[in-house]
Enzyme design. Structure first.
Site, PDB file in Angstrom:
ATOM      1  N   ASP A  76      42.305 -30.895 103.138  1.00  0.00           N
ATOM      2  CA  ASP A  76      41.239 -31.787 102.692  1.00  0.00           C
ATOM      3  C   ASP A  76      41.884 -33.082 102.166  1.00  0.00           C
ATOM      4  O   ASP A  76      43.086 -33.100 101.848  1.00  0.00           O
ATOM      5  CB  ASP A  76      40.453 -31.082 101.579  1.00  0.00           C
ATOM      6  CG  ASP A  76      39.443 -31.994 100.941  1.00  0.00           C
ATOM      7  OD1 ASP A  76      38.662 -32.632 101.668  1.00  0.00           O
ATOM      8  OD2 ASP A  76      39.437 -32.084  99.685  1.00  0.00           O
ATOM      9  N   ASP A  78      39.928 -35.968  99.921  1.00  0.00           N
ATOM     10  CA  ASP A  78      39.477 -36.429  98.608  1.00  0.00           C
ATOM     11  C   ASP A  78      39.580 -35.342  97.545  1.00  0.00           C
ATOM     12  O   ASP A  78      39.093 -34.220  97.720  1.00  0.00           O
ATOM     13  CB  ASP A  78      38.032 -36.920  98.696  1.00  0.00           C
ATOM     14  CG  ASP A  78      37.935 -38.212  99.495  1.00  0.00           C
ATOM     15  OD1 ASP A  78      38.385 -39.254  98.990  1.00  0.00           O
ATOM     16  OD2 ASP A  78      37.454 -38.161 100.640  1.00  0.00           O
ATOM     17  N   ASN A 196      39.826 -28.625  97.534  1.00  0.00           N
ATOM     18  CA  ASN A 196      39.411 -28.530  96.128  1.00  0.00           C
ATOM     19  C   ASN A 196      37.972 -28.031  95.976  1.00  0.00           C
ATOM     20  O   ASN A 196      37.563 -27.683  94.869  1.00  0.00           O
ATOM     21  CB  ASN A 196      39.552 -29.894  95.443  1.00  0.00           C
ATOM     22  CG  ASN A 196      38.524 -30.894  95.923  1.00  0.00           C
ATOM     23  OD1 ASN A 196      38.481 -31.220  97.115  1.00  0.00           O
ATOM     24  ND2 ASN A 196      37.680 -31.365  95.027  1.00  0.00           N
TER      25      ASN A 196
HETATM   26 MG   LIG Z   1      37.734 -32.686  98.524  1.00  0.00          MG
END
Ligand SMILES: [Mg+2]
Length: 253
Positions: A76, A78, A196
């Site tokens: 991922d 961001d 996240n």
């Molecule tokens: Mg993310």
């Protein structure tokens, strides 16, 4: 007393402290918290310890690695590898005056937008190491025009982030984007996602490694902390045999 303080702070720092004590000959044989030279030593040595040395494989390890499939690591962007904010948006998570690592200028809906991008600490080193162990794939729920520009910057002409998936490759469910790993690879025994957002991999929790969202903490070492695990995971026949034992951690983030 100082040693006791380090012990309760981190087992890793115990070694640092001892190293500092014996090396600080300019002022004293012992580290003094009021001594600037001691503190400088302490900071430098602390920085050095966050490196991860890649040792050559033993013949047994090499044979094992040849016997299993090369794995794919889905990354991922961001709040996992970077954090960004754009023009006109105030983000209290970024300390005012903190310079971005790079600025992207993209056009969205015919409007030029500047994104101020901060790289998670150690991300360049992390990518350099894991690219030797895994095929890397970027999978972001962001728009392609932004995600591709971020990936280009992180790749930095190393050609390690060639495969990329964006928002249009996600599945929208109840207002959130889900990343279907079968889009990336049909053999789920050989694919790992680092993200996240647990919601992003809710279809494949047995393939996921959770990581705490990062916004601005300059002392963050989450990416480095994962290197020993990722180093070991590539030797498994099925990553799910290990990662399925880790599910309770997903709730932490
Ligand atoms: Mg993310």
């Amino acid at each position: 007393m100082h040693l006791l303080f380090v012990l309760v702070t981190s087992p890793c720092l115990t070694v640092l402290y001892i190293l500092c004590c014996v090396s600080c000959s300019w002022c004293s044989a012992l580290l003094r918290p009021d001594c600037l030279i001691c503190l400088v030593h302490f900071q430098i040595i602390q920085y050095q310890t966050v490196r991860y040395d890649i040792l050559p494989l033993s013949p047994i390890s090499r044979n094992r690695l040849n016997a299993v499939k090369r794995k794919i690591l889905v990354l991922d962007l961001d709040e996992t590898l970077i954090h960004s904010h754009h023009d006109g948006v105030l983000r209290p998570t970024v300390r005012p005056g903190t310079p971005p690592d790079f600025i992207l200028k993209v056009v969205i809906d015919k409007h030029p937008v500047r994104f101020f991008v901060h790289k998670r600490p150690h991300v360049d080193f992390f990518l350099e190491v894991v690219s030797q162990w895994y095929e890397l794939v970027v999978f972001t729920a962001s728009m392609e025009i932004y995600g591709s520009a971020v990936a280009d910057k992180l790749d930095n002409n190393r050609n390690i982030l060639k495969r990329r998936y964006y928002r249009q490759h996600c599945t929208l469910d109840l207002g959130s984007y889900i990343k279907d790993l079968s889009v990336v690879h049909d053999d789920l025994s050989s694919i790992v996602i680092l993200d996240n957002s647990p919601g992003a991999y809710r279809s494949h929790p047995d393939n996921a490694i959770p990581i705490k969202s990062w916004f601005s903490d300059p002392s963050d070492t989450a990416l480095l902390n994962l290197l020993p695990m990722l180093d070991a995971l590539r030797f498994t026949a099925d990553v799910r045999s290990v990662l399925s034992r880790n599910l309770h951690q997903h709730r932490l983030w």
